[in-house]
Write a protein that holds these residues in place. Structure first.
Motif, PDB file in Angstrom:
ATOM      1  N   LEU A 619       0.854  -1.184   0.000  1.00 19.64           N
ATOM      2  CA  LEU A 619       0.000   0.000   0.000  1.00 19.64           C
ATOM      3  C   LEU A 619       0.891   1.235   0.000  1.00 19.64           C
ATOM      4  CD1 LEU A 619      -2.992   1.087   0.386  1.00 19.64           C
ATOM      5  CD2 LEU A 619      -2.423   1.243   2.808  1.00 19.64           C
ATOM      6  N   TRP A 648      -1.642  -1.647  -3.977  1.00 20.12           N
ATOM      7  CA  TRP A 648      -2.634  -0.571  -3.996  1.00 20.12           C
ATOM      8  C   TRP A 648      -1.897   0.753  -3.868  1.00 20.12           C
ATOM      9  CZ3 TRP A 648      -7.873  -1.885  -4.357  1.00 20.12           C
ATOM     10  CH2 TRP A 648      -8.139  -3.265  -4.265  1.00 20.12           C
ATOM     11  N   HIS A 696      -6.515   3.409   1.201  1.00 22.56           N
ATOM     12  CA  HIS A 696      -6.663   2.388   2.252  1.00 22.56           C
ATOM     13  C   HIS A 696      -8.100   1.877   2.314  1.00 22.56           C
ATOM     14  CE1 HIS A 696      -8.075   5.972   4.399  1.00 22.56           C
ATOM     15  NE2 HIS A 696      -8.680   5.149   5.233  1.00 22.56           N
ATOM     16  N   GLN A 697      -9.074   2.775   2.068  1.00 26.46           N
ATOM     17  CA  GLN A 697     -10.472   2.357   2.104  1.00 26.46           C
ATOM     18  C   GLN A 697     -10.802   1.469   0.915  1.00 26.46           C
ATOM     19  OE1 GLN A 697     -12.546   3.137   4.753  1.00 26.46           O
ATOM     20  NE2 GLN A 697     -13.824   1.555   3.810  1.00 26.46           N
ATOM     21  N   TYR A 700      -9.581  -1.945   1.572  1.00 27.83           N
ATOM     22  CA  TYR A 700     -10.473  -2.669   2.488  1.00 27.83           C
ATOM     23  C   TYR A 700     -11.728  -3.150   1.762  1.00 27.83           C
ATOM     24  CZ  TYR A 700     -14.031  -3.495   5.993  1.00 27.83           C
ATOM     25  OH  TYR A 700     -15.044  -4.049   6.731  1.00 27.83           O
ATOM     26  N   TYR A 715       2.013  -7.133   5.207  1.00 27.43           N
ATOM     27  CA  TYR A 715       1.630  -5.827   4.683  1.00 27.43           C
ATOM     28  C   TYR A 715       2.851  -4.905   4.673  1.00 27.43           C
ATOM     29  CZ  TYR A 715      -3.100  -7.551   5.564  1.00 27.43           C
ATOM     30  OH  TYR A 715      -4.250  -8.303   5.577  1.00 27.43           O
ATOM     31  N   LEU A 717       3.820  -0.902   3.844  1.00 24.22           N
ATOM     32  CA  LEU A 717       3.206   0.407   3.672  1.00 24.22           C
ATOM     33  C   LEU A 717       4.265   1.488   3.542  1.00 24.22           C
ATOM     34  CD1 LEU A 717       0.741   0.181   6.735  1.00 24.22           C
ATOM     35  CD2 LEU A 717       0.464  -0.894   4.503  1.00 24.22           C
ATOM     36  N   MET A 723      -2.161   8.777   5.447  1.00 21.84           N
ATOM     37  CA  MET A 723      -2.483   7.504   4.811  1.00 21.84           C
ATOM     38  C   MET A 723      -1.966   6.339   5.634  1.00 21.84           C
ATOM     39  SD  MET A 723      -0.884   5.692   1.481  1.00 21.84           S
ATOM     40  CE  MET A 723       0.249   4.869   2.613  1.00 21.84           C
ATOM     41  N   ALA A 727      -4.266   3.456   7.440  1.00 20.74           N
ATOM     42  CA  ALA A 727      -4.073   2.056   7.047  1.00 20.74           C
ATOM     43  C   ALA A 727      -3.723   1.187   8.251  1.00 20.74           C
ATOM     44  CB  ALA A 727      -2.986   1.964   5.985  1.00 20.74           C
ATOM     45  N   ARG A 728      -2.835   1.676   9.106  1.00 16.28           N
ATOM     46  CA  ARG A 728      -2.430   0.875  10.265  1.00 16.28           C
ATOM     47  C   ARG A 728      -3.575   0.718  11.251  1.00 16.28           C
ATOM     48  NH1 ARG A 728       2.851   3.567  12.333  1.00 16.28           N
ATOM     49  NH2 ARG A 728       2.840   1.806  13.776  1.00 16.28           N
TER      50      ARG A 728
END
Length: 746
Positions: A619, A648, A696-697, A700, A715, A717, A723, A727-728
């Motif tokens: 991400l 992403w 991040h959305q 999900y 993961y 990042l 952001m 995300a976390r």
């Protein structure tokens, strides 16, 4: 005015960086070097005397509590004990965290750990919190210790005298850390290497509190809780009476401690309890000065500072007035009057030199250095520190601390170590090694030759004692990837040794001092040229008065790519500011043209690919692309991994998306890899055909929500702090363990 976001994971942090407020250079009132050396002398006796008195008072009041337990007299010794326990410990915690209260380091550490427990602050987390506080004092989005956010809630300010919110927040954080979790705010300033220490200390705290509760239950008595636990509730009020006078109601987002800190005159008793922290302007300007020397420092610089407040009541009248105004008008603050001054930012006077053809400069004036003294030497945009140790030996290192933007010539030489004037980190001047946190990266070292005609400094560095090397890198190409992000391609000048690194590593670029440097637009798109012209960037000039270092991640594959590539985002203040300010590091990088040569140190880094067979989720956003691209290229093009990888990436629109075609082609070539571009500000119909929203959305909604087990992935990042925080938090809610989340925050 909208309320500001004081979280370290919110957008204010990025805004502060764009405005040049993060790790900035701060004003310092001028102090004669000889006078400052006298102030910096460390002694054990003052702090030992005061600590013995404090412990004696704690012991006496604690005994009185035991003797009066069950009687009407008990509240009197208890309240005395509670204040000594929970409030007086605050100043001891503070001074010993700087390592200046005692001459002996072990005494500073011992009293710091005891005080941290008493004041209810997990010691390692708060040590790093205070480092950040001194780096970015009252800079919104950067300083974790802003006690009076705006708009002010008067009811919450009254409650804060008993610390219910602060204690609840710290209790939750201790429990989280004890069970192996990580607080998202603390994760922005605590180094990765410190987390094991934080976890075991949190478990010790939790064990002590649970043992006290068990003892109270077993003995069917509240007395154990009156010694440990309850004093924090009933004895913290004095911290607030003293502590709010430090910064409350004053300016935010300024780089002058005279505008965001107060000095308040206090009587002998208050100064004993508060360990002279009422001289707070002085302390922030010169944190190396021990508490017992702060009155003398005040006498030296008071004419260059706003008038000190005559007492606590005078300060509190101003604070209360400010709070009432700020409850209705968050933009209001007290502007402290500054005297006219010709003072400069730097206390250490630079000896400006020119090197000969072999790189040597004459530093014969270093012969006059006294033992445990240091001088600054500037050569061709670079800066050095030359030391004489306690036993009379000369040594030289790079001038800027590897942890913060501070010149070591303003520091304190102790034996054969130099203590940084900003964060009190220490280095050995002979081998350059970091000896005390927060310093963790060794200094470059330089040879000094004694000849018949004088002393000479070799400006070419000695071999390092670690794996990090200094490199001369030639700019091969410059390419605009988006409006404000540029790819700079570099190649090592030397053929040997070979530059080797791992995916995810970064370089520390040496940013020299420079004047009136223009940005190089390279080959812009039509829209980019128009945007730069509208913002005034086309004709903007940058300057940098002090050499510094900036970190940039490598965007290349260490096996496949023959050159090195960096993604550099141009930092500048917003269009609402009256004066254009460019980031000194990014402006220098944006001024580079093919053929230019830069200096860098590295490679370094811990954002590495984990050796496992677990499926992976990446991400990213913005210039956070660089280490992610390095990872993904290595995994897919070099290792030919069979692991399933989902990437992403978030951008404002498709024109701002870095390496889009590269990743789309990579997805076509590797069935185990998917590339998902998410746009937050689509510009046209073609943009609207892609994923829209926050990255991040989108990850999900389209991936994690339907995954059978979100814990089955690793993961990775990298991107802007907001952001990363979002995300976390999302991953934590889904039960993903911290050990499965790797991140590289910038």
């Amino acid at each position: 005015m909208q309320p500001r976001d004081y979280r370290l994971t919110g957008p204010e942090g990025a805004h502060a960086q764009q405005r040049g407020l993060a790790d900035a250079r701060w004003y310092q009132s001028p102090v004669n070097k000889a006078a400052m050396r006298a102030l910096l002398v460390r002694r054990n006796w003052p702090a030992l005397r005061d600590t013995c008195i404090w412990f004696a008072l704690l012991g006496a009041s604690g005994y009185a509590m035991y003797a009066t337990w069950g009687t009407a007299w008990f509240p009197l010794p208890f309240l005395v004990y509670a204040v000594l326990y929970a409030s007086v410990s605050d100043s001891r915690w503070h001074e010993c965290s700087h390592g200046t209260a005692f001459k002996s380091d072990w005494l500073n550490i011992l009293v710091y750990e005891i005080s941290s427990f008493l004041v209810f602050r997990e010691s390692t987390t708060w040590r790093w919190s205070h480092v950040r506080h001194h780096t970015d004092t009252i800079i919104v989005g950067r300083d974790p210790e802003i006690a009076s956010p705006r708009p002010v809630s008067l009811w919450q300010m009254v409650l804060s005298f008993f610390k219910p919110q602060a204690m609840w927040a710290e209790a939750k954080r201790i429990v989280l850390h004890a069970f192996g979790g990580r607080d998202s705010q603390a994760a922005t300033y605590v180094p990765e290497s410190e987390w094991p220490k934080i976890h075991w200390k949190a478990r010790i705290y939790l064990l002590i509190y649970c043992s006290v509760i068990a003892l109270a239950v077993a003995g069917q008595s509240l007395l154990p809780l009156m010694y440990v636990g309850m004093p924090t509730v009933f004895g913290s009020w004095l911290i607030s009476i003293y502590g709010y006078t430090q910064h409350a109601g004053l300016a935010e987002d300024v780089t002058d401690h005279r505008r965001n800190s107060r000095t308040v005159y206090m009587n002998f008793l208050n100064r004993f309890l508060y360990w002279n922290m009422n001289y707070h302007v002085e302390h922030h300007m010169y944190p190396l000065v021990p508490y017992h020397a702060l009155p003398k420092l005040h006498a030296l610089i008071k004419d260059d500072c706003p008038p000190a407040y005559p007492g606590l009541w005078a300060a509190w009248k101003e604070i209360i007035t400010a709070w009432r105004r700020q409850a209705k008008d968050p933009a209001f603050y007290i502007e402290r009057p500054l005297p006219n001054s010709d003072a400069t930012y730097e206390r250490a006077t630079a000896s400006v030199k020119a090197a000969d053809a072999q790189g040597f400069v004459d530093i014969s004036e270093a012969r006059t250095l006294a033992p445990e003294d240091v001088m600054r030497v500037d050569v061709g945009g670079h800066t050095f520190a030359v030391y004489r140790t306690a036993n009379g030996e000369l040594a030289a290192t790079e001038g800027i601390c590897t942890h913060g933007n501070a010149h070591l010539a303003n520091g304190l030489v102790l034996g054969d170590e130099i203590e940084c004037p900003k964060h009190n980190g220490r280095f050995n001047v002979h081998d350059g090694s970091a000896r005390r946190a927060p310093a963790c990266v060794a200094l470059e070292r330089y040879a000094i030759e004694s000849r018949a005609e004088g002393l000479f400094l070799n400006t070419r560095p000695l071999p390092r004692t670690d794996a990090i090397k200094r490199w001369a890198l030639r700019v091969v190409a410059v390419k605009n990837l988006s409006t404000f992000i540029r790819e700079i391609e570099l190649a090592p000048e030397q053929l040997t040794p070979q530059f080797t690194y791992k995916p995810g590593d970064y370089l520390r670029l040496c940013i020299p001092a420079y004047e009136a440097r223009s940005l190089y637009l390279a080959v812009p798109t039509v829209s980019q040229a128009a945007t730069w012209e509208a913002l005034g960037l086309t004709h903007a000039k940058a300057c940098n008065v002090q050499p510094c270092m900036r970190n940039y991640s490598l965007a290349t594959n260490p096996v496949k790519d023959e050159t090195l590539k960096l993604n550099v985002r141009l930092a500048f203040n917003g269009a609402d500011e009256q004066t254009m300010h460019l980031g000194v590091g990014s402006a220098y990088m944006y001024s580079l043209k093919p053929g230019d040569v830069v200096e860098a140190m590295g490679p370094q880094g811990d954002f590495r690919i984990k050796p496992a067979n677990t499926d992976m989720v990446y991400l990213g956003g913005g210039a956070g692309m660089a280490p992610l691209k390095s990872h993904l290229s290595f995994l897919l093009e070099t290792e030919k991994t069979a692991r399933s990888i989902s990437f992403w990436y978030g951008a404002r629109n498709r024109h701002e998306a870095l390496y889009r075609e590269y990743f789309e082609n990579l997805a076509k070539q590797h069935q185990n890899f998917t590339f998902n571009l998410v746009l937050s500000e689509p510009q046209d119909e073609e943009d609207k055909q892609l994923n829209i929203g926050f990255v991040h959305q989108a990850m999900y909604d389209q991936f994690l929500k339907g995954a059978a087990n979100s814990r089955a992935f690793e993961y990775y990042l990298c991107g802007p702090p907001p952001m990363m925080a979002a995300a976390r938090t999302m991953l934590k809610k889904h039960g993903v363990p911290d050990k499965q989340v790797a991140f590289d925050e910038f």
